[in-house]
Write a protein that holds these residues in place. Sequence first.
Motif, short mmCIF file in Angstrom:
data_model
loop_
_atom_site.label_atom_id
_atom_site.label_comp_id
_atom_site.label_asym_id
_atom_site.label_seq_id
_atom_site.Cartn_x
_atom_site.Cartn_y
_atom_site.Cartn_z
N GLY A 177 0.81 -1.21 0.00
CA GLY A 177 0.00 0.00 0.00
C GLY A 177 0.84 1.26 0.00
N GLY A 178 0.15 2.34 0.02
CA GLY A 178 0.80 3.63 0.01
C GLY A 178 -0.07 4.63 -0.73
N TYR A 179 0.57 5.62 -1.32
CA TYR A 179 -0.15 6.69 -1.99
C TYR A 179 0.36 6.86 -3.40
CZ TYR A 179 -1.73 7.85 2.68
OH TYR A 179 -2.31 7.79 3.92
N THR A 180 -0.54 7.31 -4.26
CA THR A 180 -0.19 7.65 -5.63
C THR A 180 -1.08 8.81 -6.06
OG1 THR A 180 0.20 6.78 -7.86
CG2 THR A 180 -1.78 6.01 -6.73
N LEU A 181 -0.70 9.49 -7.11
CA LEU A 181 -1.54 10.56 -7.65
C LEU A 181 -2.80 9.95 -8.26
CD1 LEU A 181 1.18 12.70 -9.47
CD2 LEU A 181 0.22 13.06 -7.19
N SER A 182 -3.89 10.65 -8.15
CA SER A 182 -5.15 10.15 -8.71
C SER A 182 -5.24 10.40 -10.21
CB SER A 182 -6.35 10.79 -8.00
OG SER A 182 -6.33 12.19 -8.19
N ARG A 183 -4.40 11.32 -10.72
CA ARG A 183 -4.34 11.62 -12.14
C ARG A 183 -2.88 11.77 -12.55
NH1 ARG A 183 -7.72 16.06 -10.39
NH2 ARG A 183 -6.24 17.53 -11.26
N SER A 184 -2.65 11.81 -13.81
CA SER A 184 -1.30 12.00 -14.32
C SER A 184 -0.72 13.32 -13.79
CB SER A 184 -1.33 12.04 -15.85
OG SER A 184 -0.12 12.53 -16.37
N PRO A 185 0.59 13.37 -13.54
CA PRO A 185 1.23 14.62 -13.11
C PRO A 185 1.02 15.76 -14.11
CG PRO A 185 2.74 12.78 -12.83
CD PRO A 185 1.54 12.25 -13.55
N LYS A 186 0.79 15.42 -15.37
CA LYS A 186 0.52 16.44 -16.39
C LYS A 186 -0.82 17.12 -16.17
CE LYS A 186 3.16 14.14 -19.97
NZ LYS A 186 3.17 13.44 -21.23
N ASP A 187 -1.71 16.45 -15.42
CA ASP A 187 -3.07 16.94 -15.23
C ASP A 187 -3.32 17.54 -13.86
OD1 ASP A 187 -3.71 16.07 -17.82
OD2 ASP A 187 -4.21 14.06 -17.09
N ILE A 188 -2.27 17.72 -13.07
CA ILE A 188 -2.42 18.32 -11.74
C ILE A 188 -1.55 19.57 -11.66
CG2 ILE A 188 -2.11 18.00 -9.25
CD1 ILE A 188 -2.55 15.00 -9.67
N SER A 189 -2.19 20.69 -11.40
CA SER A 189 -1.44 21.94 -11.30
C SER A 189 -1.07 22.24 -9.85
CB SER A 189 -2.26 23.11 -11.87
OG SER A 189 -3.32 23.45 -10.99
N VAL A 190 -0.04 23.02 -9.71
CA VAL A 190 0.38 23.48 -8.39
C VAL A 190 -0.75 24.30 -7.77
CG1 VAL A 190 2.03 24.98 -7.19
CG2 VAL A 190 2.83 23.40 -8.95
N GLY A 191 -1.49 25.03 -8.61
CA GLY A 191 -2.61 25.82 -8.12
C GLY A 191 -3.67 24.97 -7.44
N GLU A 192 -3.96 23.79 -8.00
CA GLU A 192 -4.94 22.89 -7.38
C GLU A 192 -4.48 22.48 -5.99
OE1 GLU A 192 -6.99 19.72 -9.91
OE2 GLU A 192 -5.14 20.15 -11.02
N ILE A 193 -3.22 22.14 -5.88
CA ILE A 193 -2.66 21.68 -4.61
C ILE A 193 -2.73 22.80 -3.57
CG2 ILE A 193 -0.59 20.81 -3.45
CD1 ILE A 193 0.22 19.77 -6.36
N LEU A 194 -2.27 23.99 -3.98
CA LEU A 194 -2.26 25.11 -3.05
C LEU A 194 -3.68 25.52 -2.66
CD1 LEU A 194 0.68 27.24 -4.47
CD2 LEU A 194 0.65 25.85 -2.38
N GLN A 195 -4.61 25.42 -3.58
CA GLN A 195 -6.00 25.76 -3.27
C GLN A 195 -6.53 24.85 -2.15
OE1 GLN A 195 -7.86 28.33 -4.62
NE2 GLN A 195 -9.41 27.81 -3.11
N VAL A 196 -6.20 23.56 -2.23
CA VAL A 196 -6.64 22.60 -1.21
C VAL A 196 -5.96 22.90 0.13
CG1 VAL A 196 -6.53 20.17 -0.51
CG2 VAL A 196 -7.22 20.77 -2.83
N LEU A 197 -4.67 23.15 0.10
CA LEU A 197 -3.91 23.27 1.35
C LEU A 197 -3.89 24.69 1.93
CD1 LEU A 197 -0.89 20.98 0.44
CD2 LEU A 197 -2.87 20.42 1.86
N GLU A 198 -4.00 25.69 1.08
CA GLU A 198 -3.88 27.08 1.53
C GLU A 198 -5.17 27.88 1.43
OE1 GLU A 198 -1.14 28.56 2.80
OE2 GLU A 198 0.24 26.91 2.43
#
Length: 145
Positions: free
Chosen positions: A63-84
């Motif tokens: 087990g562990g973690y993986t991205l739910s979509r390709s790295p090409k389809d995930i922006s830094v903005g999406e990540i920061l929106q969730v966390l910040e």
Amino acid sequence: MKISTKGRYGIRLMLSLAINYEKGTLSLKTIAKEQEISEKYLEQIINPLTKADLVKSFRGAQGGYTLSRSPKDISVGEILQVLEGSLSPVACVDSPTCPNSDNCVSLSLWRRMKDALDEVVDNTTLDSMAQEYLEKEAGKRKTHL
């Protein structure tokens, strides 16, 4: 505006997952060791990323973690929106409730700053960051040979 430790570490966590995307899952323990971040702190960061469907978790020995979509389809903005949340330099950009907002000259400056920041983070993907990281690592190896 400053990005918090949570946001910065979240980008590093997601970058680890992007670099290893084709190889399968990564445990938080592995990421913590690799990134020199507390595993306990990563647990706090991974939960909102999983709830936002940016990350998938798998249980079990492999087990562990993986991205739910390709790295090409995930922006830094999406990540920061969730966390910040919003990356606005001031609160009135997101909810102009100030009685002076109609004639506030500063408001247009704050909006342009937010738009510029959004332009950068929304157009930077995990894939582009992973490629930059791998190029830098390859350059380090060449200089150490």
